[in-house]
Design a protein around this motif. Structure first.
Motif, PDB file in Angstrom:
ATOM      1  N   ARG A 191     -75.553  32.955  20.811  1.00  0.00           N
ATOM      2  CA  ARG A 191     -74.301  33.492  20.984  1.00  0.00           C
ATOM      3  C   ARG A 191     -73.836  32.949  22.266  1.00  0.00           C
ATOM      4  O   ARG A 191     -72.452  32.875  22.442  1.00  0.00           O
ATOM      5  CB  ARG A 191     -74.545  35.146  20.977  1.00  0.00           C
ATOM      6  CG  ARG A 191     -74.923  36.023  19.986  1.00  0.00           C
ATOM      7  CD  ARG A 191     -73.422  36.201  19.024  1.00  0.00           C
ATOM      8  NE  ARG A 191     -73.589  36.826  17.808  1.00  0.00           N
ATOM      9  CZ  ARG A 191     -73.126  38.103  17.982  1.00  0.00           C
ATOM     10  NH1 ARG A 191     -72.489  38.753  19.029  1.00  0.00           N
ATOM     11  NH2 ARG A 191     -72.980  38.966  16.863  1.00  0.00           N
ATOM     12  N   ARG A 247     -69.867  31.097  21.964  1.00  0.00           N
ATOM     13  CA  ARG A 247     -68.877  32.275  22.205  1.00  0.00           C
ATOM     14  C   ARG A 247     -67.343  31.968  21.931  1.00  0.00           C
ATOM     15  O   ARG A 247     -66.562  32.621  21.253  1.00  0.00           O
ATOM     16  CB  ARG A 247     -68.908  32.833  23.591  1.00  0.00           C
ATOM     17  CG  ARG A 247     -68.031  33.963  24.051  1.00  0.00           C
ATOM     18  CD  ARG A 247     -68.811  35.162  23.586  1.00  0.00           C
ATOM     19  NE  ARG A 247     -67.841  35.613  22.425  1.00  0.00           N
ATOM     20  CZ  ARG A 247     -68.164  36.366  21.523  1.00  0.00           C
ATOM     21  NH1 ARG A 247     -69.613  36.970  21.709  1.00  0.00           N
ATOM     22  NH2 ARG A 247     -67.583  37.087  20.583  1.00  0.00           N
ATOM     23  N   ILE A 292     -66.892  31.770  18.261  1.00  0.00           N
ATOM     24  CA  ILE A 292     -66.961  33.048  17.519  1.00  0.00           C
ATOM     25  C   ILE A 292     -65.585  33.555  17.947  1.00  0.00           C
ATOM     26  O   ILE A 292     -64.895  34.340  16.993  1.00  0.00           O
ATOM     27  CB  ILE A 292     -67.923  33.845  18.060  1.00  0.00           C
ATOM     28  CG1 ILE A 292     -69.357  33.638  17.678  1.00  0.00           C
ATOM     29  CG2 ILE A 292     -67.864  35.514  17.778  1.00  0.00           C
ATOM     30  CD1 ILE A 292     -70.566  34.064  18.498  1.00  0.00           C
ATOM     31  N   ALA A 320     -69.069  40.908  14.862  1.00  0.00           N
ATOM     32  CA  ALA A 320     -69.665  40.416  16.141  1.00  0.00           C
ATOM     33  C   ALA A 320     -70.106  41.447  17.134  1.00  0.00           C
ATOM     34  O   ALA A 320     -70.951  41.079  17.987  1.00  0.00           O
ATOM     35  CB  ALA A 320     -68.123  39.787  17.005  1.00  0.00           C
ATOM     36  N   ASN A 380     -74.834  35.526  13.555  1.00  0.00           N
ATOM     37  CA  ASN A 380     -74.761  34.249  14.497  1.00  0.00           C
ATOM     38  C   ASN A 380     -73.824  33.206  13.664  1.00  0.00           C
ATOM     39  O   ASN A 380     -73.624  33.272  12.572  1.00  0.00           O
ATOM     40  CB  ASN A 380     -76.180  33.764  14.417  1.00  0.00           C
ATOM     41  CG  ASN A 380     -76.834  34.726  15.501  1.00  0.00           C
ATOM     42  OD1 ASN A 380     -76.660  34.895  16.582  1.00  0.00           O
ATOM     43  ND2 ASN A 380     -77.922  35.736  14.606  1.00  0.00           N
TER      44      ASN A 380
END
Length: 157
Positions: free
Chosen positions: A103, A107, A110, A124, A130
């Motif tokens: 993570r 970041r 994502i 999330a 993941n």
């Protein structure tokens, strides 16, 4: 003749990447972890970034994730908007290896995934989702009748 062949390949690469940018989900195939020797297919959302990698944001409890943990090899197909039954419909099949990212190191990706797939904001917040980066090994692009190309890793990146 050689110039024409090179131009055709460059056009195929551009068209394949454009198709990947245009769409947001793929038919994902992984090697089954519980049905040895068989592929397992599902549908998964992805993002395709400027680094020419694909990223899937998937749950640790999903069957395709369990498969990827044991076998990083995968393939997935992105189909254009035409009729699914039309064999001339443009499509890209990606062959590669998927690698789970932490993570912390993912970041930014994502955030990009959530910007593309709004519902992913819910995922999330869950600890078991993941990001997985796909390193492309080879690409099969079919742009219509008589327009099929194997694109190599060096051409893709």
């Amino acid at each position: 003749m050689i110039y024409e062949h090179i131009t055709m390949r460059k056009t195929a690469i551009k068209e394949a990447k454009d198709l990947c940018q245009k769409h947001k989900s793929a038919f994902l195939s992984t090697l089954s972890s519980n049905q040895k020797g068989f592929p397992f297919s599902s549908i998964a959302q992805y993002i395709f970034l400027d680094d020419n990698h694909f990223y899937f944001f998937i749950s640790d409890i999903a069957q395709h994730t369990k498969n990827l943990i044991k076998h990083s090899e995968l393939s997935f197909m992105i189909l254009d908007d035409g009729d699914v039954a039309d064999v001339e419909n443009a499509r890209v099949t990606i062959l590669g290896h998927a690698h789970k990212l932490s993570r912390d190191e993912s970041r930014a990706q994502i955030d990009q995934f959530i910007a593309t797939h709004e519902k992913a904001q819910q995922y999330a917040m869950l600890g078991d989702f993941n990001l997985w980066r796909v390193v492309v090994t080879r690409v099969r692009y079919v742009g219509g009748f008589g327009r099929a190309f194997w694109l190599e890793k060096g051409e893709w990146y």
